[in-house]
Design a protein around this motif. Structure first.
Motif, mmCIF file in Angstrom:
data_model
loop_
_atom_site.group_PDB
_atom_site.id
_atom_site.type_symbol
_atom_site.label_atom_id
_atom_site.label_comp_id
_atom_site.label_asym_id
_atom_site.label_seq_id
_atom_site.Cartn_x
_atom_site.Cartn_y
_atom_site.Cartn_z
ATOM 1 N N GLY A 34 0.826 -1.213 0.000
ATOM 2 C CA GLY A 34 0.000 0.000 0.000
ATOM 3 C C GLY A 34 0.855 1.256 0.000
ATOM 4 N N LYS A 35 1.914 1.252 0.817
ATOM 5 C CA LYS A 35 2.823 2.411 0.857
ATOM 6 C C LYS A 35 3.443 2.641 -0.511
ATOM 7 C CE LYS A 35 6.900 4.058 3.456
ATOM 8 N NZ LYS A 35 7.883 4.125 2.353
ATOM 9 N N TRP A 36 3.874 1.551 -1.164
ATOM 10 C CA TRP A 36 4.506 1.644 -2.481
ATOM 11 C C TRP A 36 3.536 2.220 -3.505
ATOM 12 C CZ3 TRP A 36 3.838 -0.653 -7.325
ATOM 13 C CH2 TRP A 36 4.951 -0.599 -8.189
ATOM 14 N N LEU A 37 2.288 1.756 -3.484
ATOM 15 C CA LEU A 37 1.293 2.271 -4.427
ATOM 16 C C LEU A 37 0.959 3.726 -4.128
ATOM 17 C CD1 LEU A 37 -1.124 -0.811 -4.600
ATOM 18 C CD2 LEU A 37 0.399 -0.010 -6.413
ATOM 19 N N GLY A 38 0.827 4.037 -2.837
ATOM 20 C CA GLY A 38 0.511 5.413 -2.466
ATOM 21 C C GLY A 38 1.586 6.385 -2.893
ATOM 22 N N GLU A 39 2.846 5.984 -2.771
ATOM 23 C CA GLU A 39 3.953 6.853 -3.173
ATOM 24 C C GLU A 39 3.956 7.101 -4.679
ATOM 25 O OE1 GLU A 39 7.172 5.622 0.324
ATOM 26 O OE2 GLU A 39 7.287 4.686 -1.660
ATOM 27 N N ARG A 40 3.322 6.209 -5.421
ATOM 28 C CA ARG A 40 3.246 6.360 -6.876
ATOM 29 C C ARG A 40 1.938 6.976 -7.331
ATOM 30 N NH1 ARG A 40 6.812 3.389 -5.177
ATOM 31 N NH2 ARG A 40 8.704 2.856 -6.323
ATOM 32 N N GLY A 41 1.197 7.523 -6.379
ATOM 33 C CA GLY A 41 -0.009 8.274 -6.710
ATOM 34 C C GLY A 41 -1.211 7.439 -7.081
ATOM 35 N N VAL A 42 -1.196 6.158 -6.719
ATOM 36 C CA VAL A 42 -2.342 5.305 -7.035
ATOM 37 C C VAL A 42 -3.450 5.566 -6.017
ATOM 38 C CG1 VAL A 42 -3.190 2.938 -7.217
ATOM 39 C CG2 VAL A 42 -0.917 3.523 -8.082
ATOM 40 N N THR A 43 -4.572 6.074 -6.495
ATOM 41 C CA THR A 43 -5.748 6.297 -5.663
ATOM 42 C C THR A 43 -6.906 5.539 -6.293
ATOM 43 O OG1 THR A 43 -4.967 8.510 -5.052
ATOM 44 C CG2 THR A 43 -7.292 8.003 -4.651
ATOM 45 N N PRO A 44 -7.326 4.442 -5.705
ATOM 46 C CA PRO A 44 -8.354 3.622 -6.343
ATOM 47 C C PRO A 44 -9.732 4.262 -6.316
ATOM 48 C CG PRO A 44 -7.849 2.751 -4.175
ATOM 49 C CD PRO A 44 -6.863 3.864 -4.431
ATOM 50 N N SER A 45 -10.453 4.062 -7.392
ATOM 51 C CA SER A 45 -11.859 4.457 -7.415
ATOM 52 C C SER A 45 -12.710 3.400 -6.744
ATOM 53 C CB SER A 45 -12.321 4.680 -8.858
ATOM 54 O OG SER A 45 -11.965 3.585 -9.677
ATOM 55 N N ALA A 46 -12.183 2.173 -6.660
ATOM 56 C CA ALA A 46 -12.879 1.088 -5.978
ATOM 57 C C ALA A 46 -11.859 0.049 -5.542
ATOM 58 C CB ALA A 46 -13.923 0.448 -6.894
ATOM 59 N N VAL A 47 -12.121 -0.563 -4.388
ATOM 60 C CA VAL A 47 -11.325 -1.681 -3.896
ATOM 61 C C VAL A 47 -12.274 -2.856 -3.691
ATOM 62 C CG1 VAL A 47 -9.856 -2.574 -2.048
ATOM 63 C CG2 VAL A 47 -9.658 -0.171 -2.754
ATOM 64 N N VAL A 48 -11.909 -3.989 -4.264
ATOM 65 C CA VAL A 48 -12.745 -5.188 -4.182
ATOM 66 C C VAL A 48 -11.889 -6.339 -3.681
ATOM 67 C CG1 VAL A 48 -14.193 -6.819 -5.477
ATOM 68 C CG2 VAL A 48 -14.159 -4.393 -6.120
ATOM 69 N N MET A 62 -3.269 -2.713 3.045
ATOM 70 C CA MET A 62 -2.889 -1.837 1.936
ATOM 71 C C MET A 62 -3.446 -0.431 2.133
ATOM 72 S SD MET A 62 -3.471 -4.348 -1.333
ATOM 73 C CE MET A 62 -3.286 -3.003 -2.512
ATOM 74 N N ALA A 63 -4.719 -0.344 2.524
ATOM 75 C CA ALA A 63 -5.337 0.969 2.734
ATOM 76 C C ALA A 63 -4.610 1.737 3.833
ATOM 77 C CB ALA A 63 -6.806 0.795 3.086
ATOM 78 N N GLU A 64 -4.191 1.011 4.874
ATOM 79 C CA GLU A 64 -3.438 1.646 5.956
ATOM 80 C C GLU A 64 -2.094 2.158 5.453
ATOM 81 O OE1 GLU A 64 -1.105 0.244 9.994
ATOM 82 O OE2 GLU A 64 -2.928 -0.834 9.424
ATOM 83 N N GLY A 65 -1.382 1.325 4.698
ATOM 84 C CA GLY A 65 -0.069 1.725 4.207
ATOM 85 C C GLY A 65 -0.125 2.854 3.199
ATOM 86 N N ALA A 66 -1.178 2.877 2.389
ATOM 87 C CA ALA A 66 -1.296 3.896 1.339
ATOM 88 C C ALA A 66 -1.926 5.183 1.838
ATOM 89 C CB ALA A 66 -2.115 3.343 0.178
ATOM 90 N N GLY A 67 -2.656 5.091 2.958
ATOM 91 C CA GLY A 67 -3.387 6.255 3.425
ATOM 92 C C GLY A 67 -4.654 6.509 2.636
ATOM 93 N N TRP A 68 -5.209 5.430 2.059
ATOM 94 C CA TRP A 68 -6.461 5.585 1.326
ATOM 95 C C TRP A 68 -7.594 5.795 2.318
ATOM 96 C CZ3 TRP A 68 -5.267 0.555 -1.790
ATOM 97 C CH2 TRP A 68 -4.332 0.855 -2.804
ATOM 98 N N ALA A 69 -8.271 6.907 2.198
ATOM 99 C CA ALA A 69 -9.386 7.207 3.086
ATOM 100 C C ALA A 69 -10.649 7.395 2.260
ATOM 101 C CB ALA A 69 -9.095 8.471 3.897
ATOM 102 N N GLY A 70 -11.755 6.951 2.811
ATOM 103 C CA GLY A 70 -13.031 7.170 2.143
ATOM 104 C C GLY A 70 -13.371 6.148 1.082
ATOM 105 N N VAL A 71 -12.536 5.129 0.895
ATOM 106 C CA VAL A 71 -12.845 4.067 -0.072
ATOM 107 C C VAL A 71 -13.262 2.829 0.704
ATOM 108 C CG1 VAL A 71 -11.974 2.636 -1.941
ATOM 109 C CG2 VAL A 71 -11.187 4.996 -1.734
ATOM 110 N N GLU A 72 -14.537 2.496 0.644
ATOM 111 C CA GLU A 72 -15.060 1.339 1.361
ATOM 112 C C GLU A 72 -14.918 0.105 0.479
ATOM 113 O OE1 GLU A 72 -16.618 -0.615 4.607
ATOM 114 O OE2 GLU A 72 -16.147 1.527 4.446
ATOM 115 N N PRO A 73 -14.112 -0.879 0.898
ATOM 116 C CA PRO A 73 -13.932 -2.070 0.064
ATOM 117 C C PRO A 73 -15.239 -2.818 -0.154
ATOM 118 C CG PRO A 73 -12.262 -1.965 1.797
ATOM 119 C CD PRO A 73 -13.293 -0.930 2.117
ATOM 120 N N GLY A 74 -15.399 -3.354 -1.346
ATOM 121 C CA GLY A 74 -16.544 -4.187 -1.666
ATOM 122 C C GLY A 74 -16.148 -5.651 -1.677
#
Length: 211
Positions: A34-48, A62-74
């Motif tokens: 997640g940290k690696w993806l976040g550092e590369r600017g990956v912001t998902p529109s959806a997580v499944v 992954m969400a914790e490592g990337a700092g993805w907030a507001g994306v509720e996994p499906g």
């Protein structure tokens, strides 16, 4: 153009009472990815993710490592792994005294049993290989269908389903037996917390990178 990232879960707990639990290494792998993806600017529109604990917890890590907030996994059970322990146990040529907690013995029998399973040979399997391929293909269609222009869909699954999805993309017209030939090669090399990238454009979905 949209993107689907197929992520294999982190290390599970082989030999434990419940395999479907991330090990400490598995949690660390998820956070690092997640940290690696976040550092590369990956912001998902959806997580499944599939309906398995190791898949769900990898998505959370992954969400914790990337700092993805507001994306509720499906949850999409189509991404669940096949019952590999049950499949080996249902293998008609299973030796009666084999120790399935021994890694080497299990791996040898796993390879024999999956060859039997993917060939369509009879056995008391909870799910046939053809049905497994069909449900993963349907899950892949749902994921790529949600990856519109500029969208990124992150799918957290397991080695078996990801290998089916990648094999199906490489051989789109193949029947389950044809997919199975590729599946064997891909499934044996998919590593924990790896990412395979699928691009979705006007001509459909294509596998861009694997593992």
């Amino acid at each position: 153009m949209g993107v689907v990232l197929l992520v294999r879960h982190g290390q599970a707990s082989f030999g434990a009472d419940d395999y479907d639990v991330l090990s400490e290494i598995g949690w660390a792998q998820g956070r690092q990815l997640g940290k690696w993806l976040g550092e590369r600017g990956v912001t998902p529109s959806a997580v499944v993710h599939g309906d398995m604990h190791r898949q769900r917890d990898t998505a959370l890590a992954m969400a914790e490592g990337a700092g993805w907030a507001g994306v509720e996994p499906g949850v999409d059970p189509g991404w669940d792994e096949f019952d590999h322990v049950g499949m080996v146990a249902a293998y008609p040529d299973l030796p009666p005294d084999v120790d399935l907690t021994d890694r080497r013995a299990f791996q040898r029998l796993f390879e024999e049993a999956t060859a039997h399973w993917t060939s369509g040979e009879p056995g008391d399997f909870a799910e046939t290989y053809a049905d497994f391929v069909a449900r993963v293909r349907a899950a892949l269609d749902r994921a790529t269908g949600g990856a519109g222009p500029g969208a990124t869909v992150v799918v957290v699954s397991s080695g078996g389903p990801i290998a089916v999805a990648c094999a199906a993309l490489l051989a789109p017209g193949a029947d389950p037996l044809g997919v199975g030939r590729l599946w064997h090669r891909l499934n044996t090399v998919i590593v924990n917390s790896s990412v395979s990238r699928v691009v979705v454009g006007s001509t459909g979905a294509r596998l861009l990178t694997f593992n």
